[in-house]
Design an enzyme around this catalytic site. Structure first.
Site, PDB file in Angstrom:
ATOM      1  N   ASP A 155      39.267  43.499  33.803  1.00  0.00           N
ATOM      2  CA  ASP A 155      40.155  44.302  34.644  1.00  0.00           C
ATOM      3  C   ASP A 155      39.360  45.368  35.407  1.00  0.00           C
ATOM      4  OD1 ASP A 155      42.516  45.107  35.755  1.00  0.00           O
ATOM      5  OD2 ASP A 155      43.322  46.024  33.935  1.00  0.00           O
ATOM      6  N   GLY A 156      39.841  45.662  36.611  1.00  0.00           N
ATOM      7  CA  GLY A 156      39.274  46.774  37.373  1.00  0.00           C
ATOM      8  C   GLY A 156      38.416  46.361  38.559  1.00  0.00           C
ATOM      9  N   TRP A 215      37.126  49.061  41.343  1.00  0.00           N
ATOM     10  CA  TRP A 215      35.671  49.176  41.472  1.00  0.00           C
ATOM     11  C   TRP A 215      35.267  49.060  42.949  1.00  0.00           C
ATOM     12  CZ3 TRP A 215      31.740  46.008  43.238  1.00  0.00           C
ATOM     13  CH2 TRP A 215      30.438  46.370  42.876  1.00  0.00           C
ATOM     14  N   HIS A 240      36.065  41.268  43.263  1.00  0.00           N
ATOM     15  CA  HIS A 240      36.222  39.999  42.535  1.00  0.00           C
ATOM     16  C   HIS A 240      34.914  39.203  42.514  1.00  0.00           C
ATOM     17  CE1 HIS A 240      40.377  40.774  41.924  1.00  0.00           C
ATOM     18  NE2 HIS A 240      40.752  40.601  43.176  1.00  0.00           N
ATOM     19  N   ASN A 267      50.147  37.112  37.733  1.00  0.00           N
ATOM     20  CA  ASN A 267      49.339  37.454  38.917  1.00  0.00           C
ATOM     21  C   ASN A 267      49.880  36.825  40.206  1.00  0.00           C
ATOM     22  OD1 ASN A 267      46.150  37.605  37.142  1.00  0.00           O
ATOM     23  ND2 ASN A 267      47.497  39.271  37.775  1.00  0.00           N
ATOM     24  N   ARG A 307      51.174  39.047  43.129  1.00  0.00           N
ATOM     25  CA  ARG A 307      50.306  39.734  44.107  1.00  0.00           C
ATOM     26  C   ARG A 307      50.533  39.174  45.512  1.00  0.00           C
ATOM     27  NH1 ARG A 307      44.673  41.413  41.200  1.00  0.00           N
ATOM     28  NH2 ARG A 307      45.640  42.142  39.299  1.00  0.00           N
ATOM     29  N   ARG A 313      39.182  45.133  26.571  1.00  0.00           N
ATOM     30  CA  ARG A 313      39.805  45.258  27.890  1.00  0.00           C
ATOM     31  C   ARG A 313      39.110  46.385  28.641  1.00  0.00           C
ATOM     32  NH1 ARG A 313      45.941  44.741  29.997  1.00  0.00           N
ATOM     33  NH2 ARG A 313      45.430  45.010  32.183  1.00  0.00           N
TER      34      ARG A 313
HETATM   35  C1  FPP Z   1      41.369  42.037  37.552  1.00  0.00           C
HETATM   36  O1  FPP Z   1      41.008  42.976  38.487  1.00  0.00           O
HETATM   37  C2  FPP Z   1      40.696  40.758  37.790  1.00  0.00           C
HETATM   38  C3  FPP Z   1      41.276  39.611  38.216  1.00  0.00           C
HETATM   39  C4  FPP Z   1      42.701  39.461  38.514  1.00  0.00           C
HETATM   40  C5  FPP Z   1      40.504  38.371  38.415  1.00  0.00           C
HETATM   41  C6  FPP Z   1      39.223  38.400  37.678  1.00  0.00           C
HETATM   42  C7  FPP Z   1      38.515  37.137  37.594  1.00  0.00           C
HETATM   43  C8  FPP Z   1      37.177  37.042  37.598  1.00  0.00           C
HETATM   44  C9  FPP Z   1      36.295  38.162  37.823  1.00  0.00           C
HETATM   45  C10 FPP Z   1      36.480  35.806  37.282  1.00  0.00           C
HETATM   46  C11 FPP Z   1      37.022  34.566  37.867  1.00  0.00           C
HETATM   47  C12 FPP Z   1      36.117  33.501  37.531  1.00  0.00           C
HETATM   48  C13 FPP Z   1      36.469  32.237  37.394  1.00  0.00           C
HETATM   49  C14 FPP Z   1      35.466  31.265  37.048  1.00  0.00           C
HETATM   50  C15 FPP Z   1      37.850  31.804  37.577  1.00  0.00           C
HETATM   51  P1  FPP Z   1      42.157  43.624  39.331  1.00  0.00           P
HETATM   52  O2  FPP Z   1      42.273  42.908  40.635  1.00  0.00           O
HETATM   53  O3  FPP Z   1      43.422  43.652  38.536  1.00  0.00           O
HETATM   54  O4  FPP Z   1      41.595  45.065  39.538  1.00  0.00           O
HETATM   55  P2  FPP Z   1      42.441  46.392  39.676  1.00  0.00           P
HETATM   56  O5  FPP Z   1      43.260  46.515  38.416  1.00  0.00           O
HETATM   57  O6  FPP Z   1      41.387  47.438  39.789  1.00  0.00           O
HETATM   58  O7  FPP Z   1      43.281  46.246  40.902  1.00  0.00           O
END
Ligand code: FPP
Length: 237
Positions: A15-16, A20, A32, A63, A66, A183
């Site tokens: 998460d994050g 970031w 991402h 998700n 979104r 987490r």
């Molecule tokens: C959360 O950050 C992250 C996600 C929803 C997707 C994360 C997935 C990956 C980094 C790896 C994917 C790899 C594969 C192989 C499928 P957020 O968008 O919720 O961040 P925020 O809470 O700061 O908005």
């Protein structure tokens, strides 16, 4: 590292990424991409420490709420990720599996996942279980339907249903329960992730945002884990 206990199965809620990127004045997609690169590195670090299973939450059944633009972008991540990293993952012995209904993903994404499954099927150093279109409630409903179907077809009787029956109908049926759940990004909730499998997991929450979660952060988390007294409902002798 002396006296450091190594969990058999680690799970991470990644998460994050968005925050970031925002902190760097960049679009969320940049977060991402960095999150993906970090997943590759942490996966190797985890394997090198002797951990056998790593489960990560990449896309939840929630998700989909979104913006379409971001959802579409998130579904390009497995394609980009496997394109870039799959050969080195094979070299390192990482076997990729999935939890979640990947049949609902765009065709190209599903094919990329299928290729990753196939390419890594003989790897045996560490299993990376990627949760894609995954939610615990959805998984439990699915398990109930599969079991009900077996009862209806007289393959099992209601009295035979026990915890193992449920476990055997989960996406992660071949994986052991989660020992340690991390987490990132200072959110302290499970968000419909591995509710059955993490029932006795030790939980660890850190302020660090996922793209900034390095091996040092991992070691810090594992030192914390090593101090935990896991009793599984019993009493210490
Ligand atoms: C959360 O950050 C992250 C996600 C929803 C997707 C994360 C997935 C990956 C980094 C790896 C994917 C790899 C594969 C192989 C499928 P957020 O968008 O919720 O961040 P925020 O809470 O700061 O908005």
């Amino acid at each position: 590292m002396e006296n450091m206990k190594v969990p058999n199965h680690i799970a991470i809620i990644l998460d994050g990424n968005g925050r970031w990127a925002k902190a760097k004045g960049m679009p969320r997609g940049y977060g991402h991409i960095k999150g993906c690169a970090n997943l590759e590195q942490i996966c190797y670090d985890i394997k090198d420490l002797g951990v056998k299973y790593l489960t990560v939450y990449a896309f939840s059944t929630e998700n989909w709420k979104r913006d379409k633009e971001e959802v579409d972008y998130l579904f390009t991540l497995p394609i980009i990720y496997f394109d870039k990293y799959i050969d080195s993952m094979v070299n390192k012995g990482i076997k990729v599996i999935f939890s979640g209904d990947i049949s609902k993903l765009p065709n190209k994404t599903m094919l990329a996942c299928d290729r990753a499954l196939l390419k890594t099927k003989n790897c045996n150093k560490c299993i990376l279980n990627i949760c894609l279109n995954y939610g615990s409630h959805d998984e439990i409903v699915r398990a109930c339907k599969l079991i009900a179907n077996e009862v209806e077809h007289k393959q099992i009787s209601i009295n035979d249903i026990n915890e193992k029956t449920i476990q055997d109908h989960l996406y992660s049926k071949d994986l052991p329960n989660i020992d340690f759940l991390i987490r990132t990004s200072n959110e302290k909730r499970l968000s419909n992730f591995m509710l059955w499998q993490a029932s006795y997991a030790e939980l660890y929450f850190t302020k660090t945002l996922w793209p900034a979660f390095t091996k040092r952060c991992l070691i810090k988390a594992l030192k914390d884990y090593s101090k935990r007294d896991r009793r599984f409902g019993g009493v210490k002798k």
